[in-house]
Design an enzyme around this catalytic site. Structure first.
Site, PDB file in Angstrom:
ATOM      1  CG  HIS A  44      -2.782   7.215  -2.294  1.00 20.10           C
ATOM      2  ND1 HIS A  44      -3.568   6.165  -2.752  1.00 20.10           N
ATOM      3  CD2 HIS A  44      -3.038   7.238  -0.774  1.00 20.10           C
ATOM      4  CE1 HIS A  44      -4.158   5.644  -1.456  1.00 20.10           C
ATOM      5  NE2 HIS A  44      -4.006   6.445  -0.504  1.00 20.10           N
TER       6      HIS A  44
ATOM      7  CG  HIS B 171      -1.781   1.170   1.192  1.00 22.19           C
ATOM      8  ND1 HIS B 171      -2.556   1.238   0.273  1.00 22.19           N
ATOM      9  CD2 HIS B 171      -2.000   2.154   2.092  1.00 22.19           C
ATOM     10  CE1 HIS B 171      -3.659   2.634   0.700  1.00 22.19           C
ATOM     11  NE2 HIS B 171      -2.989   3.144   1.763  1.00 22.19           N
TER      12      HIS B 171
END
Length: 422
Positions: free
Chosen positions: A349, A312
């Protein structure tokens, strides 16, 4: 033994460009999609960079919204829906899934996650009310921004009558969408699903809000391509980005009956909640690790079988450290032999679409037997030195299983495992 669930279609729109082939080509070449934020005037702003989807006018391999939607519908919907429709069209075309019978369409799910939905439409509507009055609002304003309307518009366009869903679990949304779709197929509720996520929120409110939360990078405004640097000691926050990614998944027997080509197996999924803090996970990564353990257990593999972790890793100091702690719990002393990277170093992101674009890259790593690079890791965090961070460019490798993580505000953790087909 559960029948395998296979991936048969992929679609992508990101700051790297439009289309899966363009995204993969540029990712493997070590290109960055991060640049100056030209969406609005950022003079005087602390953060002046973003990951914007390039238009066709800016880039011959950029995004043309009219490929997926007609001009009338484009005017009535916000960006996150435009991106979702394009990615859905590409994934369905690759999968060859354009069912004509009601029975087939009724057995098709549409699960599209998002972090925030149509924030630009909401802020635009608020400005209209303030400057022109409430009577000037369009009757289409609410459907343009509702988070579930990406799934809704896609299901309308393609005539899918099966379950529609829209996980709105921040940055874990699209990983959960893929996991929800997997569960629906496993329980027999549907035969096939279009699943993924979308985001279109590079907007003054989003940029300003994340800046106020001290979440965004601003130390690299003059060098945007260096700003997204997961696991590097100089990371100072994430780069807000936009785009969408979709997968078509189905039971292997369903794919075989219709002659579809499996690209990979979606073999595992796990999700947990920290129940700890609104924006920060447990420092020791305990619940993130448990989500990974659940995904590995469903895939029926041990951690040592994982060929690559698409982390992530958003490039925030707190988040990166917690994920490394979680990975150490999973891989232990074998961690140094496990390649761990973050494709957010190239895309930024994409919030609710992040898990889906990283799922696409995970499938492509399995297909092409190539590990994508992690950009901007110049001085690894001390906690990261136990792992192979893929900081030296793309690398040919034997890739059998990929673990892909997605964690979101509110303490949501999701992990997916993709495995090589055949």
């Amino acid at each position: 033994m559960q029948e395998p669930i296979v991936v048969t279609g992929l679609g992508a729109v990101s700051p790297l460009g439009a289309g899966v082939a363009t995204n993969w080509k540029r990712l493997i070449a070590g290109q960055s999609g991060i640049g100056q934020n030209t969406r609005f005037d950022t003079q005087g702003w602390k953060c002046t960079i973003a990951g914007l989807v390039p238009t066709r006018a800016e880039d011959p391999e950029g995004f043309d919204p009219e490929v997926a939607m007609d001009p009338k519908d484009l005017r009535r919907t916000d960006l996150f829906i435009h991106y979702a429709m394009a990615a859905a069209q590409e994934a369905l075309d690759q999968a060859g899934w354009h069912p004509e019978s009601f029975e087939e369409r009724a057995r098709t799910a549409t699960i599209v996650g998002t972090g925030v939905g149509g924030v630009p439409a909401i802020t635009g509507a608020a400005e209209t009310v303030k400057t022109l009055g409430v009577r000037r609002l369009s009757p289409f304003v609410v459907p343009s921004f509702l988070p579930n309307l990406a799934a809704g518009q896609v299901s309308i366009r393609f005539g899918f009558h099966g379950p529609a869903g829209a996980p709105v679990t921040a940055c874990a949304a699209s990983a959960q969408a893929i996991g929800d779709a997997l569960r629906m197929i496993r329980t027999g509720e549907v035969d096939i699903a279009l699943c993924g996520g979308t985001e279109g929120c590079v907007d003054p409110v989003a940029i300003g809000g994340f800046t106020a939360a001290k979440a965004l990078s601003f130390n690299f405004n003059a060098e945007p391509h260096r700003a997204s640097r997961p696991f590097d000691v100089d990371h100072d926050g994430f780069v807000l980005s936009e785009g969408a990614a979709m997968l078509v998944i189905e039971r292997l027997s369903h794919a075989e009956r219709r002659g579809a080509r499996p690209l990979a197996v979606l073999s595992g999924y796990g999700t947990t909640t920290d129940a700890h803090h609104v924006t920060a996970g447990w420092a020791d990564g305990r619940e993130a690790a448990r989500a990974m353990q659940m995904a590995l257990a469903m895939a029926n593999i041990e951690a040592k079988a994982v060929s690559y972790v698409n982390a992530h890793a958003t490039s925030t100091p707190v988040g990166d450290a917690a994920e490394l702690a979680a990975l150490e719990k999973i891989f232990g002393s074998s961690g140094k032999n496990t390649p761990v990277g973050s494709t957010k170093s190239a895309t930024g992101h994409m919030l609710g679409a992040a898990g889906a674009i990283e799922a696409v890259f995970s499938v492509l790593a399995l297909q092409n037997q190539i590990l994508p690079p992690s950009l901007n890791i110049e001085t690894p965090m001390p906690e990261a030195k136990a792992f192979d961070l893929l900081s030296d460019g793309a690398r040919p490798a034997q890739v059998d299983h990929v673990l892909s993580n997605a964690f979101g505000f509110g303490g949501v953790n999701a992990a997916l495992v993709f495995s090589r087909y055949g």
